[in-house]
Every structure is written in C-alpha cells, then in structure tokens.
Design a protein around this motif. Structure first.
Motif, PDB file in Angstrom:
ATOM      1  N   PHE A 261       9.460  -5.209   1.800  1.00 53.04           N
ATOM      2  CA  PHE A 261       8.069  -5.803   2.230  1.00 53.04           C
ATOM      3  C   PHE A 261       6.937  -4.479   1.703  1.00 53.04           C
ATOM      4  O   PHE A 261       5.831  -5.022   1.232  1.00 53.04           O
ATOM      5  CB  PHE A 261       7.925  -5.825   3.734  1.00 53.04           C
TER       6      PHE A 261
ATOM      7  N   THR B 194     -10.792   1.402   8.201  1.00 53.53           N
ATOM      8  CA  THR B 194     -10.624  -0.049   8.505  1.00 53.53           C
ATOM      9  C   THR B 194      -9.390  -0.426   7.845  1.00 53.53           C
ATOM     10  O   THR B 194      -9.099  -1.429   7.704  1.00 53.53           O
ATOM     11  CB  THR B 194     -11.740  -0.844   7.958  1.00 53.53           C
TER      12      THR B 194
ATOM     13  N   GLN C 286      -6.805   7.549   5.253  1.00 60.93           N
ATOM     14  CA  GLN C 286      -8.103   8.185   5.789  1.00 60.93           C
ATOM     15  C   GLN C 286      -9.390   7.163   5.807  1.00 60.93           C
ATOM     16  O   GLN C 286     -10.146   7.515   6.092  1.00 60.93           O
ATOM     17  CB  GLN C 286      -8.496   9.309   4.809  1.00 60.93           C
TER      18      GLN C 286
ATOM     19  N   GLY D 218      -0.455  -6.447  13.571  1.00 60.70           N
ATOM     20  CA  GLY D 218      -0.511  -6.040  12.048  1.00 60.70           C
ATOM     21  C   GLY D 218      -1.740  -5.853  11.570  1.00 60.70           C
ATOM     22  O   GLY D 218      -1.895  -5.069  10.463  1.00 60.70           O
TER      23      GLY D 218
ATOM     24  N   PHE E 284     -14.605   9.300   0.572  1.00 62.99           N
ATOM     25  CA  PHE E 284     -14.173  11.038  -0.231  1.00 62.99           C
ATOM     26  C   PHE E 284     -15.613  11.519  -0.576  1.00 62.99           C
ATOM     27  O   PHE E 284     -16.226  11.757   0.130  1.00 62.99           O
ATOM     28  CB  PHE E 284     -13.149  10.450  -1.285  1.00 62.99           C
TER      29      PHE E 284
HETATM   30  C1  LIG Z   1     -11.724   3.941  -3.003  1.00 61.40           C
HETATM   31  C2  LIG Z   1     -10.462   3.753  -2.468  1.00 61.40           C
HETATM   32  C3  LIG Z   1      -9.516   4.838  -2.016  1.00 61.40           C
HETATM   33  C4  LIG Z   1      -8.332   4.813  -1.239  1.00 61.40           C
HETATM   34  N1  LIG Z   1      -7.383   5.638  -1.172  1.00 61.40           N
HETATM   35  C5  LIG Z   1      -6.522   5.613  -0.554  1.00 61.40           C
HETATM   36  C6  LIG Z   1      -5.964   6.549  -0.124  1.00 61.40           C
HETATM   37  O1  LIG Z   1      -6.302   7.743  -0.397  1.00 61.40           O
HETATM   38  N2  LIG Z   1      -4.858   6.505   0.472  1.00 61.40           N
HETATM   39  C7  LIG Z   1      -4.372   5.535   1.141  1.00 61.40           C
HETATM   40  O2  LIG Z   1      -3.544   5.271   1.750  1.00 61.40           O
HETATM   41  N3  LIG Z   1      -5.076   4.137   0.457  1.00 61.40           N
HETATM   42  C8  LIG Z   1      -6.034   4.422   0.066  1.00 61.40           C
HETATM   43  N4  LIG Z   1      -6.850   3.056  -0.538  1.00 61.40           N
HETATM   44  C9  LIG Z   1      -6.085   1.784  -0.531  1.00 61.40           C
HETATM   45  C10 LIG Z   1      -5.719   0.989   0.541  1.00 61.40           C
HETATM   46  O3  LIG Z   1      -5.008   1.654   1.527  1.00 61.40           O
HETATM   47  C11 LIG Z   1      -5.013  -0.183   0.258  1.00 61.40           C
HETATM   48  O4  LIG Z   1      -5.830  -0.996  -0.468  1.00 61.40           O
HETATM   49  C12 LIG Z   1      -4.613  -0.761   1.601  1.00 61.40           C
HETATM   50  O5  LIG Z   1      -3.529  -1.734   1.116  1.00 61.40           O
HETATM   51  C13 LIG Z   1      -5.709  -1.536   2.173  1.00 61.40           C
HETATM   52  O6  LIG Z   1      -5.381  -2.024   3.562  1.00 61.40           O
HETATM   53  P1  LIG Z   1      -6.032  -3.016   4.311  1.00 61.40           P
HETATM   54  O7  LIG Z   1      -5.706  -2.958   5.688  1.00 61.40           O
HETATM   55  O8  LIG Z   1      -7.690  -2.694   4.148  1.00 61.40           O
HETATM   56  O9  LIG Z   1      -5.757  -4.314   3.699  1.00 61.40           O
HETATM   57  P2  LIG Z   1      -6.562  -5.507   2.853  1.00 61.40           P
HETATM   58  O10 LIG Z   1      -7.369  -5.012   1.877  1.00 61.40           O
HETATM   59  O11 LIG Z   1      -6.987  -6.511   3.903  1.00 61.40           O
HETATM   60  O12 LIG Z   1      -5.260  -6.164   2.177  1.00 61.40           O
HETATM   61  C14 LIG Z   1      -4.534  -5.390   1.291  1.00 61.40           C
HETATM   62  C15 LIG Z   1      -3.380  -6.343   0.793  1.00 61.40           C
HETATM   63  O13 LIG Z   1      -2.530  -5.977   1.637  1.00 61.40           O
HETATM   64  C16 LIG Z   1      -2.153  -7.512   2.196  1.00 61.40           C
HETATM   65  N5  LIG Z   1      -2.153  -7.445   3.770  1.00 61.40           N
HETATM   66  C17 LIG Z   1      -2.863  -7.185   4.519  1.00 61.40           C
HETATM   67  N6  LIG Z   1      -2.511  -7.253   5.843  1.00 61.40           N
HETATM   68  C18 LIG Z   1      -1.249  -7.551   5.790  1.00 61.40           C
HETATM   69  C19 LIG Z   1      -0.388  -7.880   6.767  1.00 61.40           C
HETATM   70  N7  LIG Z   1      -0.452  -7.624   8.039  1.00 61.40           N
HETATM   71  N8  LIG Z   1       1.036  -8.180   6.205  1.00 61.40           N
HETATM   72  C20 LIG Z   1       1.207  -8.262   4.963  1.00 61.40           C
HETATM   73  N9  LIG Z   1       0.343  -8.140   3.877  1.00 61.40           N
HETATM   74  C21 LIG Z   1      -1.036  -7.728   4.247  1.00 61.40           C
HETATM   75  C22 LIG Z   1      -3.306  -8.521   1.698  1.00 61.40           C
HETATM   76  O14 LIG Z   1      -2.932  -9.628   1.347  1.00 61.40           O
HETATM   77  C23 LIG Z   1      -3.745  -7.648   0.516  1.00 61.40           C
HETATM   78  O15 LIG Z   1      -2.885  -7.925  -0.636  1.00 61.40           O
HETATM   79  C24 LIG Z   1      -7.825   3.280  -1.100  1.00 61.40           C
HETATM   80  C25 LIG Z   1      -8.557   2.202  -1.580  1.00 61.40           C
HETATM   81  C26 LIG Z   1      -9.987   2.377  -2.160  1.00 61.40           C
HETATM   82  C27 LIG Z   1     -10.749   1.109  -2.269  1.00 61.40           C
END
Ligand SMILES: Cc1cc2nc3c(=O)[nH]c(=O)nc-3n(C[C@H](O)[C@H](O)[C@H](O)COP(=O)(O)OP(=O)(O)OC[C@H]3O[C@@H](n4cnc5c(N)ncnc54)[C@H](O)[C@@H]3O)c2cc1C
Length: 444
Positions: free
Chosen positions: A140, A86, A83, A60, A257
């Motif tokens: 979920f 991480t 995109q 996950g 971006f």
């Molecule tokens: C500038 C910017 C642009 C963005 N643009 C896009 C875009 O164009 N398209 C897009 O898809 N997304 C975009 N995002 C958002 C990003 O995809 C979401 O914030 C996503 O949820 C982050 O995932 P992460 O893996 O980094 O999780 P984290 O940032 O680590 O966590 C996100 C949330 O999900 C929860 N979480 C993390 N892992 C799990 C898991 N395994 N099970 C359950 N809950 C979990 C965490 O507790 C937290 O609340 C953008 C974000 C930013 C800052």
C-alpha cells in the motif's frame, strides 16, 4: 461505510473513480477528466485515542492537524507528523510522509497496525501485517490511491513533553554535515545532548544547518513563528530556541517551509495585512493551483520576455554516504536554495516493495520546491529529468507526489513492477483505478 461500498459497487464495471477530497498536497495539477468522485467525507475524524496502549483509530481522510489536536491532550502524537497541516493520514500512508522523527521512527506507514481498505470494486478489507491481506498492507505505501483507499487506520502514538528545545548547528560543508548526521542517527545524541528530532537546511554549499530538537518539560521562553516571525530565517539567526510541541510540529506550515516568499507573504507590509489564520500551506497551495490553472505567471513572464521556467518541486531520498555528491551536483546544475534535509531510516526490517528503500540504511531526504529557468533549447522536464537520473545513479529514491519523467521500464524497475502487477490483478481486476505509472508519470 456501507453507503460508500454500495455507491462504488453500483457503478458499472470499468467506470474510473477518484477521491473527492477538499484538500490535497499533490503537486500534479491536471484534474483527470471523466472520473467520478468518491465521497469520503465520512472518514475525516479521529474515532478513538487509547492512551493506555498508545494507539489511535483514525478515519483515512483525517488531516494531521485534526489528528494531532485529538492526541495532544493525551500527551501523545503520531510517530511521524508530516509538516503540512492538511496532509491526511491516508495520503501520507499511500504517498509520502517524512519528518524530523524519521531518523528513529521511519515513515508514517511503519506505525500502522491495521487498516480498512476500500478496494476499487467496492469491497472493504482489513489489512494487517499478518492476515490474508498482508501483501496489500505491504504494497500500500507508495501506491498513491491506485490499489484502493484507506478508510480507517489504527496507528501507534508516542508520548511527548509540552515543549521542544532547539539547537541550530552550522556546518561549512556537506561532508561535515553528513558526519554529524551519521553520529546523531547512530547514537541519538550530539556531543552528549539527546536528540529526539533532526532536520536541516542547506542555504548554500558552505552554509548548512542541522536543527536538533529535544523533548523538555520546561522552557525558559517560547518563540512564536505563527505570525510576523519566520521560522526558516531563525535557523540562521539563532543558536537555541524553544517552542511548544504543537508549534514545533507546524513550524514549517506557516510559510510552507519558505515557499510563501514567492507569494509575497514574507514582505513585512504584506505580512502585517495578511490575516494570521491564512498564513497556512493549504492557502498557498490554492493560490498556486489557481495560477497554474489560468497560467497567470506564465503569461506575465511572456509579456516581459522572461525565459520560461520549469517547476522543480521534489523530495528525493539519498543514501547518506552519497548526500555530499548529490548536493554538489544540485548546487552546480540546478541551483535552488534553500534545500530541506531530513534523515530517515526504515523502522521495519522487511521493507516495503513499492517504496524500495533498504532497511538498515540511512538516507537523507532532500526537499526543493521552486522554479528554474529553461535555456533556449531546453524543454519542460529538463531539470527534473536530470535530477531523476542523478538520484538513480546514487542509489536514491524519488517521491511521486509531484511530476515525474521516468520511462516506463525504468519506472517499474525502480518501484517493483512485478509485485505491483500482482496486487493490481488481485485487488483491481477491472482496472477502475489507473496504474501507478499512468497516475504518477502520465498524470491520468
Ligand atoms: C511543497 C511540498 C512539500 C512537501 N514536503 C513534504 C515533506 O517534507 N514531507 C512529507 O511528508 N511530505 C511532503 N509533501 C508531500 C505530501 O506529503 C504528499 O503529497 C502526500 O501524499 C499528500 O497527502 P494528502 O493527504 O494531502 O493527499 P492528497 O494530495 O489528497 O493525495 C495524495 C495521493 O494519495 C492518494 N490518497 C489520498 N488519501 C488516500 C487514502 N486515504 N487512501 C489511499 N490513497 C489516498 C490520492 O489518491 C493521491 O494520489 C510535500 C508536498 C509539497 C507540495
């Protein structure tokens, strides 16, 4: 998995927990105090890729960068690859995931076949669309880690060719652009050309582009936007282009971006000195996190007597027929440019209760990430609140990865509080994880 279960179960009931993860793409920076971290580092790899069935078994916390590196050698990729490198599979499924295949593949959670979910009390349940945990499977997406953590997911993959051919098409108004989006999403073609990928950029009211991508086995040349060249500028400057699939998937990551500009990374001299391996969204996010922590820019602006600025970092999904209204409002009242545009339609006909977008309806995601000056009598949140109201008025949906200002009743109306409460009672009866409102609006 047994270690993790034991560690969680050993915590006294009522002890709040949080994910201990090295990266994040959330844009809510306050670190909640007093919540013990759950070490999930064992769930950061791809367990298996099954080329015959086009599926992958994935930890996950695996980043999409690692996931794509594991599937591409098999000529396969996940149905939707957000995109930023991480973003993790679990984060995208529990949070937000939208990309240029979303007009035909929906969102990342829609290609999940089953997942092991660690509940807040330390149980691990297998959730699928049909089994006794089907309600959790459905609830979920958009739960942002408040119902449990996805430790392992089995997902569908799609076949790819080595290259993507791009065509950037300019439109002089949002209405014209909307007509083209509707045509492409209905037929999968634009003027008889097949379209496999679709997103766009609005640089101004009269300057919008759609980038149409098509899988191709051959490429007459290949561009490279991982170094000195900058992808978003090429949208304006070129009509056609060719990239490897990998470079296409990460085309937005190198400059976050366009947001790397605020950090100086697009200045020609700085860019030459900036090591190529650090031209990445996670590096920029760390810099911004430091700035927010020590309020560096804020202090500098105060010294120079500049007005306070409100961060407006959001992705919102607007029904396509109201997109032109939204963009007009946005241009008039908020004024951030560029704006990222990405059409999406749910793939699943039943929908997802906490992600209340209607199946069979075409939406366009608008993404904007900048700061806006506050007027003398305006408080922080003014611009974000205005956007939230407009999105609600237009029948749209707001992603929760950044700041939100909804009042509680309004929030639960929008994100199906009734279903959520039932899930919370069933899977987190001791309230070890914050609820969705406390986490996403109160930032607890
Ligand atoms: C500038 C910017 C642009 C963005 N643009 C896009 C875009 O164009 N398209 C897009 O898809 N997304 C975009 N995002 C958002 C990003 O995809 C979401 O914030 C996503 O949820 C982050 O995932 P992460 O893996 O980094 O999780 P984290 O940032 O680590 O966590 C996100 C949330 O999900 C929860 N979480 C993390 N892992 C799990 C898991 N395994 N099970 C359950 N809950 C979990 C965490 O507790 C937290 O609340 C953008 C974000 C930013 C800052």
């Amino acid at each position: 998995m047994a270690d993790l279960r034991a560690a969680l179960a050993a915590r006294p009931a009522g002890t709040p927990v949080r994910l201990a993860k090295p990266t994040s793409n959330l844009f809510r920076f306050r670190e909640p105090p007093g919540r013990a971290g759950v070490d999930v580092s064992a769930f950061t790899g791809v367990l298996d890729v099954d080329p015959a069935n086009r599926t992958a078994d994935v930890g996950g916390m695996t980043t999409y960068e690692d996931l794509v590196d594991a599937t591409l050698p098999h000529g396969l990729i996940p149905h939707v690859v957000p995109q930023l490198k991480t973003i993790t599979l679990g984060g995208a499924v529990a949070g937000l995931g939208i990309e240029s295949t979303s007009f035909r593949n929906g969102m990342p959670h829609e290609s999940v076949l089953d997942m092991d979910i660690l509940t807040p009390d330390g149980e691990v349940v297998l959730a699928t669309r049909e089994n006794e945990h089907a309600a959790l499977f459905r609830g979920f997406p958009n739960s942002y880690g408040t119902l449990g953590y996805a430790l392992r997911l089995r997902i569908e993959l799609e076949p790819v060719t080595p290259f993507v051919r791009l065509r950037h098409v300019r439109f002089a108004s949002a209405a014209e652009c909307v007509r083209a989006v509707e045509e492409i999403c209905a037929n999968g073609t634009y003027r008889d050309e097949r379209v496999d990928f679709l997103d766009g950029v609005m640089f101004g009211r009269n300057e919008l582009y759609l980038t149409l991508g098509a899988y191709t086995d051959t490429a007459p040349y290949l561009s490279d936007y991982t170094g000195q060249q900058i992808f978003y500028r090429s949208v304006r400057d070129r009509v056609t282009d060719h990239l490897t699939v990998r470079d296409y998937l990460w085309r937005w990551d190198t400059d976050w971006f366009w947001c790397s500009e605020a950090l100086g990374a697009q200045h020609p001299l700085v860019r030459r000195l900036w090591p190529k391996r650090y031209l990445r969204s996670d590096v920029y996010r760390k810099i911004i996190a430091l700035d927010r922590r020590y309020r560096l820019y804020e202090r500098y602006a105060k010294l120079r007597r500049q007005p306070a600025r409100e961060p407006v970092i959001q992705d919102v999904e607007i029904p396509v027929e109201r997109l032109a209204d939204f963009l007009d409002f946005f241009d008039d009242e908020i004024g951030i440019s560029p704006v990222w545009l990405c059409p999406l339609r749910l793939r699943d006909t039943e929908g997802w209760p906490l992600y209340p977008m209607k199946p069979d309806r075409l939406y366009v995601n608008a993404g904007f990430w900048a700061t806006v000056p506050l007027g003398p009598n305006e408080v922080d949140g003014t611009h974000n609140r205005r956007i939230e109201s407009k999105v609600t008025e237009l029948g749209g949906h707001k992603s929760l990865y950044s700041t939100s200002y909804f009042d509680e009743d309004e929030f639960w109306m929008a994100y199906d509080g009734v279903t959520y409460r039932k899930l919370k009672e069933a899977y987190d009866p001791n309230g070890r994880l914050p609820d969705l409102y406390s986490k996403c609006v109160r930032n607890q």
